[in-house]
Motif scaffolding. Sequence first.
Motif, PDB file in Angstrom:
ATOM      1  N   ALA A   1       2.212  53.403  22.279  1.00 31.30           N
ATOM      2  CA  ALA A   1       2.047  52.653  23.458  1.00 31.30           C
ATOM      3  C   ALA A   1       2.497  53.295  24.754  1.00 31.30           C
ATOM      4  O   ALA A   1       3.423  54.329  24.776  1.00 31.30           O
ATOM      5  N   ALA A   2       1.899  53.218  26.038  1.00 28.95           N
ATOM      6  CA  ALA A   2       2.282  53.694  27.111  1.00 28.95           C
ATOM      7  C   ALA A   2       3.754  53.347  27.509  1.00 28.95           C
ATOM      8  O   ALA A   2       4.162  52.422  27.358  1.00 28.95           O
TER       9      ALA A   2
ATOM     10  N   ILE B   1       7.639  66.067  32.117  1.00 28.41           N
ATOM     11  CA  ILE B   1       6.732  65.046  31.583  1.00 28.41           C
ATOM     12  C   ILE B   1       7.167  64.193  30.771  1.00 28.41           C
ATOM     13  O   ILE B   1       8.236  64.494  30.136  1.00 28.41           O
ATOM     14  N   ASP B   2       6.993  62.821  30.894  1.00 31.91           N
ATOM     15  CA  ASP B   2       7.839  61.669  30.114  1.00 31.91           C
ATOM     16  C   ASP B   2       7.026  61.864  28.689  1.00 31.91           C
ATOM     17  O   ASP B   2       5.894  61.325  28.645  1.00 31.91           O
ATOM     18  N   PHE B   3       7.886  62.074  27.869  1.00 33.31           N
ATOM     19  CA  PHE B   3       7.368  61.895  26.293  1.00 33.31           C
ATOM     20  C   PHE B   3       8.093  60.459  25.899  1.00 33.31           C
ATOM     21  O   PHE B   3       9.192  59.909  26.247  1.00 33.31           O
ATOM     22  N   PRO B   4       7.623  59.722  24.744  1.00 34.21           N
ATOM     23  CA  PRO B   4       8.158  58.614  24.280  1.00 34.21           C
ATOM     24  C   PRO B   4       9.239  58.907  23.498  1.00 34.21           C
ATOM     25  O   PRO B   4       9.399  58.369  22.432  1.00 34.21           O
TER      26      PRO B   4
ATOM     27  N   LEU C   1       6.659  67.774  18.129  1.00 37.45           N
ATOM     28  CA  LEU C   1       6.510  66.786  19.151  1.00 37.45           C
ATOM     29  C   LEU C   1       5.143  66.574  19.751  1.00 37.45           C
ATOM     30  O   LEU C   1       4.620  65.441  19.893  1.00 37.45           O
ATOM     31  N   TYR C   2       4.523  67.564  19.979  1.00 35.93           N
ATOM     32  CA  TYR C   2       3.448  67.493  20.923  1.00 35.93           C
ATOM     33  C   TYR C   2       2.170  66.927  19.839  1.00 35.93           C
ATOM     34  O   TYR C   2       1.290  66.469  20.190  1.00 35.93           O
ATOM     35  N   ALA C   3       2.262  67.402  18.493  1.00 35.24           N
ATOM     36  CA  ALA C   3       1.356  66.933  17.673  1.00 35.24           C
ATOM     37  C   ALA C   3       1.458  65.449  17.269  1.00 35.24           C
ATOM     38  O   ALA C   3       0.482  64.518  17.224  1.00 35.24           O
ATOM     39  N   GLU C   4       2.728  65.035  17.131  1.00 35.64           N
ATOM     40  CA  GLU C   4       2.991  63.662  16.973  1.00 35.64           C
ATOM     41  C   GLU C   4       2.860  63.032  17.995  1.00 35.64           C
ATOM     42  O   GLU C   4       2.332  61.647  17.830  1.00 35.64           O
ATOM     43  N   CYS C   5       2.692  63.201  19.509  1.00 36.48           N
ATOM     44  CA  CYS C   5       2.282  62.612  20.562  1.00 36.48           C
ATOM     45  C   CYS C   5       0.863  62.649  20.643  1.00 36.48           C
ATOM     46  O   CYS C   5       0.337  61.802  21.738  1.00 36.48           O
TER      47      CYS C   5
END
Length: 190
Positions: free
Chosen positions: A2-3, A69-72, A124-128
């Motif tokens: 979700a955003a 950059i905002d990551f979850p 992290l980048y892949a998971e996101c």
Amino acid sequence: MAAITMDAPSAWDVLDGVDLPGGYRVEITAGKIIMTPQGEHPWRVVLAAAPQIKQRLAGRGTVLSRVMIDFPSMQYGYAPDLAIVAPGAARNSRGRFEWHSLEAVIEVVPQSSRDNDFAKKVHLYAECGIPLYAVIDPEDGVCTVHRHPTRTGSYEHATEAPFGQDLVLPLQGRDITIATDGFPKAGDLD
């Protein structure tokens, strides 16, 4: 995923109001604030690559360098060496782009953060779901492009381009080609 909403916390929130010293790269990894001096090799690569990316985007997207950059996650806050933001992406209530706005992330690996760039950031980048993650390694003189992220934190496909060959970033509906012949290898400083 979700955003991020206006009320959702960001890993960067811990630094609100902090006057950070210049000349350092600040990131948050596994909840730890990490400050490292900016190295000359990564900076030279960023200076060589960013104008090429901007020119080839031709207004279809934005290139940023070392911008939060905002990551979850409250545990991870990254400011990629280079990030390509999708056309039409909007900033959140904090004035920052969020992970789902990124078409690609490019990191230049200094010797001091090899584990972070080759393991933690890939995960992290892949998971996101960031579609493309490129790692530029001045130590080995090679660029690795990771594509097709999985929600388990890996990329299904990786290709390499040694310095001197073009680095091709296959983005949504277009390719961005970066000449790497001007990228300095470790030990090649003037």
